[in-house]
Design an enzyme around this catalytic site. Structure first.
Site, PDB file in Angstrom:
ATOM      1  N   ASP A 156      21.476 -25.452 -80.116  1.00 48.23           N
ATOM      2  CA  ASP A 156      20.475 -25.909 -79.162  1.00 48.23           C
ATOM      3  C   ASP A 156      21.071 -25.759 -77.763  1.00 48.23           C
ATOM      4  O   ASP A 156      22.230 -26.107 -77.532  1.00 48.23           O
ATOM      5  CB  ASP A 156      20.158 -27.396 -79.444  1.00 48.23           C
ATOM      6  CG  ASP A 156      18.687 -27.711 -79.310  1.00 48.23           C
ATOM      7  OD1 ASP A 156      18.136 -27.427 -78.243  1.00 48.23           O
ATOM      8  OD2 ASP A 156      18.107 -28.250 -80.274  1.00 48.23           O
ATOM      9  N   ASP A 166      15.821 -25.628 -75.188  1.00 47.94           N
ATOM     10  CA  ASP A 166      15.075 -26.883 -75.096  1.00 47.94           C
ATOM     11  C   ASP A 166      14.167 -26.930 -73.855  1.00 47.94           C
ATOM     12  O   ASP A 166      14.579 -26.514 -72.762  1.00 47.94           O
ATOM     13  CB  ASP A 166      16.100 -28.028 -75.016  1.00 47.94           C
ATOM     14  CG  ASP A 166      15.469 -29.402 -75.030  1.00 47.94           C
ATOM     15  OD1 ASP A 166      14.903 -29.767 -76.072  1.00 47.94           O
ATOM     16  OD2 ASP A 166      15.548 -30.109 -74.001  1.00 47.94           O
ATOM     17  N   GLU A 186      11.498 -23.419 -76.621  1.00 45.51           N
ATOM     18  CA  GLU A 186      10.647 -24.565 -76.953  1.00 45.51           C
ATOM     19  C   GLU A 186       9.697 -24.862 -75.794  1.00 45.51           C
ATOM     20  O   GLU A 186      10.130 -25.283 -74.726  1.00 45.51           O
ATOM     21  CB  GLU A 186      11.484 -25.820 -77.221  1.00 45.51           C
ATOM     22  CG  GLU A 186      10.613 -26.956 -77.727  1.00 45.51           C
ATOM     23  CD  GLU A 186      10.943 -28.331 -77.201  1.00 45.51           C
ATOM     24  OE1 GLU A 186      10.570 -29.310 -77.854  1.00 45.51           O
ATOM     25  OE2 GLU A 186      11.558 -28.445 -76.110  1.00 45.51           O
ATOM     26  N   HIS A 233      11.883 -32.473 -85.341  1.00 40.11           N
ATOM     27  CA  HIS A 233      12.353 -33.846 -85.131  1.00 40.11           C
ATOM     28  C   HIS A 233      11.556 -34.603 -84.079  1.00 40.11           C
ATOM     29  O   HIS A 233      11.899 -35.741 -83.756  1.00 40.11           O
ATOM     30  CB  HIS A 233      13.834 -33.787 -84.735  1.00 40.11           C
ATOM     31  CG  HIS A 233      14.019 -33.094 -83.404  1.00 40.11           C
ATOM     32  ND1 HIS A 233      13.701 -31.764 -83.216  1.00 40.11           N
ATOM     33  CD2 HIS A 233      14.444 -33.550 -82.202  1.00 40.11           C
ATOM     34  CE1 HIS A 233      13.938 -31.438 -81.962  1.00 40.11           C
ATOM     35  NE2 HIS A 233      14.381 -32.506 -81.319  1.00 40.11           N
ATOM     36  N   ASP A 234      10.537 -33.956 -83.498  1.00 43.42           N
ATOM     37  CA  ASP A 234       9.727 -34.610 -82.467  1.00 43.42           C
ATOM     38  C   ASP A 234       8.304 -34.910 -82.914  1.00 43.42           C
ATOM     39  O   ASP A 234       7.522 -35.479 -82.151  1.00 43.42           O
ATOM     40  CB  ASP A 234       9.613 -33.704 -81.224  1.00 43.42           C
ATOM     41  CG  ASP A 234      10.932 -33.497 -80.522  1.00 43.42           C
ATOM     42  OD1 ASP A 234      11.767 -34.416 -80.532  1.00 43.42           O
ATOM     43  OD2 ASP A 234      11.129 -32.398 -79.967  1.00 43.42           O
TER      44      ASP A 234
END
Ligand code: NOJ
Length: 539
Positions: free
Chosen positions: A104, A206, A270, A331-332
């Protein structure tokens, strides 16, 4: 495995990516938090799934205000996760087992405890002052404009000692870097090269849509369509505070860094954006991300017609040469098994793994894990604390490996509670059950690897009715029909001609022979059938 084939076919075009949220994957040192040695120990699970790459959410040094998305040293591993030696071992071992490793990259912000920000806030004249976004208060002493943080509240925090506000798209502990400063650009590109040089195969980048904000700091207009179900930040139409044109120049530089390696490294972006905006993240002449994450399956109503329309819109919008990708969860976001229910989660798995484009799986979805309700006193996510109801802890609970204490995740109390169903829903148990979700995921990934038409063939909608979505995947003479029943009743597949041979079903009880006689779908069943020679279903 070579990274490209003769047709300039990058590995990720036919690969499957698996997201590891490291805090919750496997703990090896009994502190209740997952770590790198834990991932190493569980690599064989990933090998048995036959995925191609793991993407690991941040493992860098961090005060953990946002669980690693607040980086205080981009070149160090946080002791919670282990050491650089652990990382090198994991990378080596993953590669030895044929798995690529994607990390990431968090370019939009750092931790407020990063040495860069500590310097930046030390004085207005510090050489790093301009590395972050500092502005004076308005005449009335209020923040420079009305922009809001993703996690609720204003996106500006006042710094008493230097008398200015700094901007943060997320927490006050996550000040935004100023990508208009060339020194920031150079320092952050160096971070990419540092990990590429170590052998990392790519990055998931990210929050890229937040990299730039309007230089004139114009207020965002109010969103007239906002309602309680939407996150607080959506109260404004964020036309000035995100998705600004300058971002594409920065992404092109990141791509340049990835390209400077003989085996061009992968960059996934993302950005939660409408399809037409998302497409610009492929960049002019594909100078941007290889894969701007496509999250639209998460937000589209779970109905055949809506999904068919989404696929058509997305396929039609792709730029020439742009490769598609699909995501069911991360994970969000609330887990897919919770959003669509356990029966339909099997259909979702088939959809994800039979669409055209690189699929990304989220850890635990392969065993059908659901969101875990978290009592208020155990809430860990800062978003959940600021905006109750929006917390992301429910989808971040520990991986369920076996029926032993703490689901085999840790020898001590985990940082988030383990789901109640762990004794029956776990990797060990599902491994030996041919009808389990895990067996389904394994079989679907195996099928995708065997059938090039599924991985890289063309896509065409056959029909979408109230309950059925049917489409064709084709590569040359090889044609496959995918038909998904979104309902819990039997569904006829009308006018199927010629009778197709059933290759695969999500229903373990399905008798293959009866399909040719009377092609119909069992309740909640998805099938893949051979369509050779090429013919279409009519309706
Ligand atoms: C997106 C990440 O996926 C999320 O977990 C994080 O909180 C924000 N970006 C901020 O980095």
């Amino acid at each position: 495995m070579p990274s490209r084939d003769a047709g300039d076919n990058f590995w990720w075009r036919h690969g499957v990516i698996y997201q590891i949220y490291p805090r919750s994957f496997q703990d090896s040192n009994a502190d209740g938090i997952g770590d790198l040695q834990g991932i190493l120990r569980r690599l064989d699970h990933l090998v048995s799934l036959r995925i191609d790459a793991i993407w690991i959410s941040p493992i860098y040094a961090s005060p953990m205000a946002d669980f690693g998305y607040d980086v205080s040293d981009h070149r160090a591993i946080d002791p919670i996760f282990g050491t650089m030696e652990d990382f090198d071992r994991l990378l080596e071992e993953a590669h030895r087992k044929g798995l690529k490793v994607i990390l990431d990259y968090v370019p939009n912000h750092t931790s407020d405890l990063h040495p860069w920000f500590i310097e930046s806030r030390a004085s207005r004249h510090n050489p790093k002052r301009d590395w972050y976004v500092w502005r004076d208060a308005r005449a009335d002493g209020g923040p420079p404009n009305n922009w809001t943080s993703e996690f609720g509240g204003p996106a500006w925090t006042f710094d008493e000692s230097t008398g200015q506000f700094y901007f943060h798209a997320y927490l006050p502990e996550q000040p935004d870097l100023n990508w208009r400063n060339p020194e920031v650009v150079a320092a952050m590109l160096d971070v990419l090269r540092f990990w590429f040089d170590r052998g990392v195969d790519g990055f998931r980048v990210d929050a890229i849509h937040h990299l730039f904000e309007d230089e004139q700091l114009r207020d965002d207009p109010v969103n007239p369509d906002w309602h309680d179900g939407l996150p607080p930040a959506r109260q404004l139409l964020r036309i000035h505070s995100m998705d600004q044109p300058e971002v594409h120049g920065a992404i092109a530089l990141m791509r340049g860094a990835a390209k400077s390696y003989a085996d061009e490294r992968l960059l996934i972006g993302e950005a939660y954006l409408p399809i037409e905006r998302l497409m610009s993240y492929y960049g002019i002449a594909l100078s941007g991300f290889h894969l701007p994450f496509n999250f639209h399956l998460i937000s589209t109503p779970w109905k055949p017609k809506a999904i068919a329309a989404l696929i058509d819109e997305y396929e039609a919008a792709l730029p020439q040469g742009g490769w598609p990708n699909w995501v069911l969860g991360n994970h969000d976001r609330s887990r897919v098994a919770t959003r669509v229910g356990p029966e339909q989660a099997r259909i979702a798995a088939m959809l994800l793994l039979t669409l055209r484009g690189t699929p990304t799986l989220y850890q635990g979805d392969e065993i059908g894990m659901a969101d875990v309700p978290i009592p208020r006193r155990l809430v860990r996510d800062p978003f959940g604390k600021n905006a109750p109801g929006f917390g992301r802890d429910p989808e971040r609970t520990p991986m369920q490996w076996d029926a032993s204490r703490h689901a085999g995740f840790s020898a001590s109390e985990p940082w988030l509670p383990v789901a109640r169903d762990f004794a029956s829903r776990n990797v060990e148990r599902q491994s030996s059950d041919a009808g389990s979700m895990l067996s389904l995921y394994r079989a679907l990934i195996a099928l995708r690897r065997e059938e090039e038409a599924l991985a890289v063939g063309s896509y065409a909608l056959v029909y979408a009715s109230d309950n059925v979505l049917a489409y064709e995947r084709r590569l040359g003479q090889r044609g496959l029909l995918v038909a998904l029943n979104f309902d819990d009743r039997f569904e006829e597949l009308e006018s199927l001609s010629p009778p197709a041979r059933l290759l695969f079903s999500t229903d373990p009880a399905r008798e293959k022979e009866d399909f040719a006689r009377a092609p119909k779908l069992n309740p909640n069943e998805g099938i893949v059938a051979e369509l050779t020679p090429p013919k279409r279903l009519g309706r």
